[in-house]
Design a protein around this motif. Structure first.
Motif, PDB file in Angstrom:
ATOM      1  N   GLU A  14       0.769  -1.198   0.020  1.00 56.63           N
ATOM      2  CA  GLU A  14      -0.097   0.170  -0.104  1.00 56.63           C
ATOM      3  C   GLU A  14       0.652   1.004   0.004  1.00 56.63           C
ATOM      4  N   LEU A  15       1.826   1.338   0.716  1.00 58.80           N
ATOM      5  CA  LEU A  15       2.875   2.259   0.957  1.00 58.80           C
ATOM      6  C   LEU A  15       3.280   2.606  -0.803  1.00 58.80           C
ATOM      7  N   ALA A  16       3.754   1.584  -1.470  1.00 58.20           N
ATOM      8  CA  ALA A  16       4.404   1.706  -2.790  1.00 58.20           C
ATOM      9  C   ALA A  16       3.143   2.106  -3.712  1.00 58.20           C
ATOM     10  N   HIS A  17       2.033   1.561  -3.702  1.00 58.84           N
ATOM     11  CA  HIS A  17       0.877   1.869  -4.316  1.00 58.84           C
ATOM     12  C   HIS A  17       0.480   3.430  -4.175  1.00 58.84           C
ATOM     13  N   GLU A  18       0.606   4.083  -2.998  1.00 61.02           N
ATOM     14  CA  GLU A  18       0.228   5.391  -2.797  1.00 61.02           C
ATOM     15  C   GLU A  18       1.294   6.247  -3.199  1.00 61.02           C
ATOM     16  N   ALA A  19       2.609   5.936  -3.137  1.00 63.18           N
ATOM     17  CA  ALA A  19       3.781   6.580  -3.685  1.00 63.18           C
ATOM     18  C   ALA A  19       3.505   6.777  -5.296  1.00 63.18           C
ATOM     19  N   VAL A  20       3.349   5.706  -5.993  1.00 67.83           N
ATOM     20  CA  VAL A  20       3.253   5.605  -7.351  1.00 67.83           C
ATOM     21  C   VAL A  20       2.106   6.507  -7.655  1.00 67.83           C
ATOM     22  N   LYS A  21       0.876   6.462  -7.228  1.00 69.51           N
ATOM     23  CA  LYS A  21      -0.236   7.221  -7.255  1.00 69.51           C
ATOM     24  C   LYS A  21      -0.007   8.783  -7.096  1.00 69.51           C
ATOM     25  N   THR A  22       0.634   9.202  -6.305  1.00 73.39           N
ATOM     26  CA  THR A  22       0.954  10.756  -5.767  1.00 73.39           C
ATOM     27  C   THR A  22       2.117  11.260  -6.027  1.00 73.39           C
ATOM     28  N   GLN A  23       3.306  10.733  -6.101  1.00 69.36           N
ATOM     29  CA  GLN A  23       4.557  11.289  -6.234  1.00 69.36           C
ATOM     30  C   GLN A  23       5.174  11.657  -7.474  1.00 69.36           C
ATOM     31  N   PRO A  24       5.605  12.664  -7.764  1.00 70.35           N
ATOM     32  CA  PRO A  24       6.127  13.030  -9.213  1.00 70.35           C
ATOM     33  C   PRO A  24       7.104  11.787  -9.803  1.00 70.35           C
ATOM     34  N   GLY A  25       6.889  11.880 -11.105  1.00 68.80           N
ATOM     35  CA  GLY A  25       7.797  10.796 -11.780  1.00 68.80           C
ATOM     36  C   GLY A  25       7.271   9.455 -11.918  1.00 68.80           C
ATOM     37  N   TRP A  26       6.098   9.307 -11.458  1.00 69.82           N
ATOM     38  CA  TRP A  26       5.550   7.907 -11.269  1.00 69.82           C
ATOM     39  C   TRP A  26       4.519   7.830 -12.148  1.00 69.82           C
ATOM     40  N   LYS A  27       4.126   8.735 -13.222  1.00 65.90           N
ATOM     41  CA  LYS A  27       2.848   8.644 -14.052  1.00 65.90           C
ATOM     42  C   LYS A  27       3.209   7.542 -14.833  1.00 65.90           C
ATOM     43  N   PRO A  28       4.024   7.039 -15.485  1.00 64.56           N
ATOM     44  CA  PRO A  28       3.992   5.871 -16.454  1.00 64.56           C
ATOM     45  C   PRO A  28       3.719   4.439 -15.831  1.00 64.56           C
ATOM     46  N   TYR A  29       3.788   4.533 -14.594  1.00 60.58           N
ATOM     47  CA  TYR A  29       3.883   3.444 -13.754  1.00 60.58           C
ATOM     48  C   TYR A  29       2.467   3.433 -13.252  1.00 60.58           C
ATOM     49  N   ARG A  30       1.468   4.281 -13.444  1.00 62.62           N
ATOM     50  CA  ARG A  30       0.149   4.220 -12.582  1.00 62.62           C
ATOM     51  C   ARG A  30      -0.576   3.252 -13.227  1.00 62.62           C
ATOM     52  N   ASN A  31      -0.518   2.838 -14.507  1.00 64.72           N
ATOM     53  CA  ASN A  31      -1.404   1.837 -14.964  1.00 64.72           C
ATOM     54  C   ASN A  31      -0.996   0.294 -14.987  1.00 64.72           C
ATOM     55  N   VAL A  32       0.223   0.205 -14.341  1.00 63.21           N
ATOM     56  CA  VAL A  32       0.471  -1.258 -13.998  1.00 63.21           C
ATOM     57  C   VAL A  32      -0.096  -1.851 -12.998  1.00 63.21           C
ATOM     58  N   VAL A  33      -0.628  -3.022 -12.747  1.00 60.86           N
ATOM     59  CA  VAL A  33      -1.269  -3.711 -11.836  1.00 60.86           C
ATOM     60  C   VAL A  33       0.300  -4.557 -11.037  1.00 60.86           C
ATOM     61  N   LEU A  34       0.341  -4.041  -9.937  1.00 61.25           N
ATOM     62  CA  LEU A  34       1.425  -4.390  -9.070  1.00 61.25           C
ATOM     63  C   LEU A  34       0.738  -5.144  -7.947  1.00 61.25           C
TER      64      LEU A  34
END
Length: 141
Positions: free
Chosen positions: A54-74
């Motif tokens: 969940e910490l990782a999902h939240e960081a990917v969802k909210t932190q800058p630089g992670w936009k290309p990773y937001r559609n990946v199912v982790l």
């Protein structure tokens, strides 16, 4: 000044209540696309596998630089390496040791072997299984 710490291994330099963990967020095995997320002051004695996800999902969802990773199912974590241990020769993920997969979200990180400076991969299980069957990367073609 630093001589007091020269003989202290980094995996035990910090208490288990304030560890640094590196999550290798993998977007594509074939193209070796991954980005590291470094988490500081993680309490390994109380944080569960599910909470780390969940910490990782939240960081990917909210932190800058992670936009290309937001559609990946982790959905699964796997140990990549620990401080002072051997690393795999595969640059994206270690394909052996499926017992290093952490898929029980209720397990406490310290109980499954996490230490300070543990590095884990976070990825899509289905894409991982496909890559295991045919571990070709775009660089190998």
């Amino acid at each position: 000044m630093y001589s007091d710490f020269s003989n202290v291994l980094t995996n035990i330099a910090h208490p288990k209540t304030a560890a640094t963990i590196t999550l290798r967020i993998i977007k594509s095995f074939k193209y070796r696309t991954e980005k590291s997320l470094v988490l500081h002051k993680v309490n390994l004695e109380t944080t569960t596998v599910g909470q780390l996800k969940e910490l990782a999902h939240e960081a990917v969802k909210t932190q800058p630089g992670w936009k290309p990773y937001r559609n990946v199912v982790l959905d699964v974590l796997k140990l990549y390496t620990q401080a002072h241990s051997a690393k795999t020769t595969n640059l994206i993920i270690n394909l052996d040791h499926d017992e290093w997969l952490f898929d029980d979200d209720s397990k406490i990180l310290a109980d499954v072997g996490f230490e300070n400076e543990t590095e884990v991969s976070f990825f899509n299980r289905e894409l991982y299984e496909q890559f295991k069957r045919n571990p070709q990367t775009s660089w190998d073609c």
